[in-house]
Write a protein that holds these residues in place. Structure first.
Motif, PDB file in Angstrom:
ATOM      1  N   LEU A  66      47.466  48.658  36.386  1.00  0.00           N
ATOM      2  CA  LEU A  66      46.766  48.377  37.646  1.00  0.00           C
ATOM      3  C   LEU A  66      45.312  48.009  37.399  1.00  0.00           C
ATOM      4  CD1 LEU A  66      48.192  51.211  39.917  1.00  0.00           C
ATOM      5  CD2 LEU A  66      48.622  48.754  40.128  1.00  0.00           C
ATOM      6  N   PHE A  67      44.664  48.724  36.467  1.00  0.00           N
ATOM      7  CA  PHE A  67      43.276  48.431  36.145  1.00  0.00           C
ATOM      8  C   PHE A  67      43.139  47.036  35.533  1.00  0.00           C
ATOM      9  CE2 PHE A  67      39.584  48.527  33.304  1.00  0.00           C
ATOM     10  CZ  PHE A  67      38.594  48.820  34.226  1.00  0.00           C
ATOM     11  N   LEU A  71      40.915  44.091  37.071  1.00  0.00           N
ATOM     12  CA  LEU A  71      39.864  43.473  36.262  1.00  0.00           C
ATOM     13  C   LEU A  71      40.060  41.961  36.184  1.00  0.00           C
ATOM     14  CD1 LEU A  71      37.388  43.998  34.525  1.00  0.00           C
ATOM     15  CD2 LEU A  71      38.919  44.382  32.587  1.00  0.00           C
ATOM     16  N   GLN A  72      41.295  41.516  35.989  1.00  0.00           N
ATOM     17  CA  GLN A  72      41.565  40.080  35.929  1.00  0.00           C
ATOM     18  C   GLN A  72      41.266  39.418  37.264  1.00  0.00           C
ATOM     19  OE1 GLN A  72      42.269  38.345  33.090  1.00  0.00           O
ATOM     20  NE2 GLN A  72      41.784  36.633  34.427  1.00  0.00           N
ATOM     21  N   ALA A  73      41.645  40.056  38.364  1.00  0.00           N
ATOM     22  CA  ALA A  73      41.370  39.502  39.692  1.00  0.00           C
ATOM     23  C   ALA A  73      39.869  39.381  39.921  1.00  0.00           C
ATOM     24  CB  ALA A  73      42.000  40.377  40.768  1.00  0.00           C
ATOM     25  N   GLU A  74      39.119  40.358  39.452  1.00  0.00           N
ATOM     26  CA  GLU A  74      37.659  40.316  39.592  1.00  0.00           C
ATOM     27  C   GLU A  74      37.070  39.180  38.758  1.00  0.00           C
ATOM     28  OE1 GLU A  74      34.087  43.319  38.534  1.00  0.00           O
ATOM     29  OE2 GLU A  74      35.703  44.174  39.755  1.00  0.00           O
ATOM     30  N   VAL A  81      31.917  37.218  39.432  1.00  0.00           N
ATOM     31  CA  VAL A  81      31.419  36.867  38.113  1.00  0.00           C
ATOM     32  C   VAL A  81      29.929  36.517  38.177  1.00  0.00           C
ATOM     33  CG1 VAL A  81      31.593  35.215  36.206  1.00  0.00           C
ATOM     34  CG2 VAL A  81      33.669  36.126  37.263  1.00  0.00           C
ATOM     35  N   SER A  82      29.518  35.820  39.225  1.00  0.00           N
ATOM     36  CA  SER A  82      28.106  35.439  39.331  1.00  0.00           C
ATOM     37  C   SER A  82      27.197  36.652  39.493  1.00  0.00           C
ATOM     38  CB  SER A  82      27.901  34.470  40.500  1.00  0.00           C
ATOM     39  OG  SER A  82      28.091  35.128  41.741  1.00  0.00           O
TER      40      SER A  82
END
Length: 85
Positions: A66-67, A71-74, A81-82
């Motif tokens: 889940l983490f 993390l990938q979605a973020e 990211v900016s």
């Protein structure tokens, strides 16, 4: 915990105590809510969970997955990211 996950769930449920844990990259938050008469029991349960943590392998694998998804979605979100740069 000195209790199994099921025992802990039953104790929380029977008293209407809410316990939640969340984390971000730079902090962790533990929240517990109970009615006044159950504050002592809430503190005992919270103490048990915090001082006697257990990490069953299957739960750890599930949480890691889940983490990783989170993390990938973020990372896929340009605005998130900016903010890191």
């Amino acid at each position: 915990s000195l209790r199994s996950a099921e025992q802990l769930h039953q104790e929380l449920e029977s008293r209407g105590i809410q316990l939640s844990v969340s984390s971000q990259a730079d902090f962790m938050e533990v929240t517990a809510t109970a009615v006044k008469d159950d504050l002592g029991e809430m503190m005992l349960l919270l103490n048990d969970v915090l001082l006697n943590p257990t990490f069953p392998e299957e739960a750890l694998v599930r949480e890691k997955a889940l983490f990783a998804q989170s993390l990938q979605a973020e990372r896929d979100n340009p605005s998130a990211v900016s903010l890191l740069n």
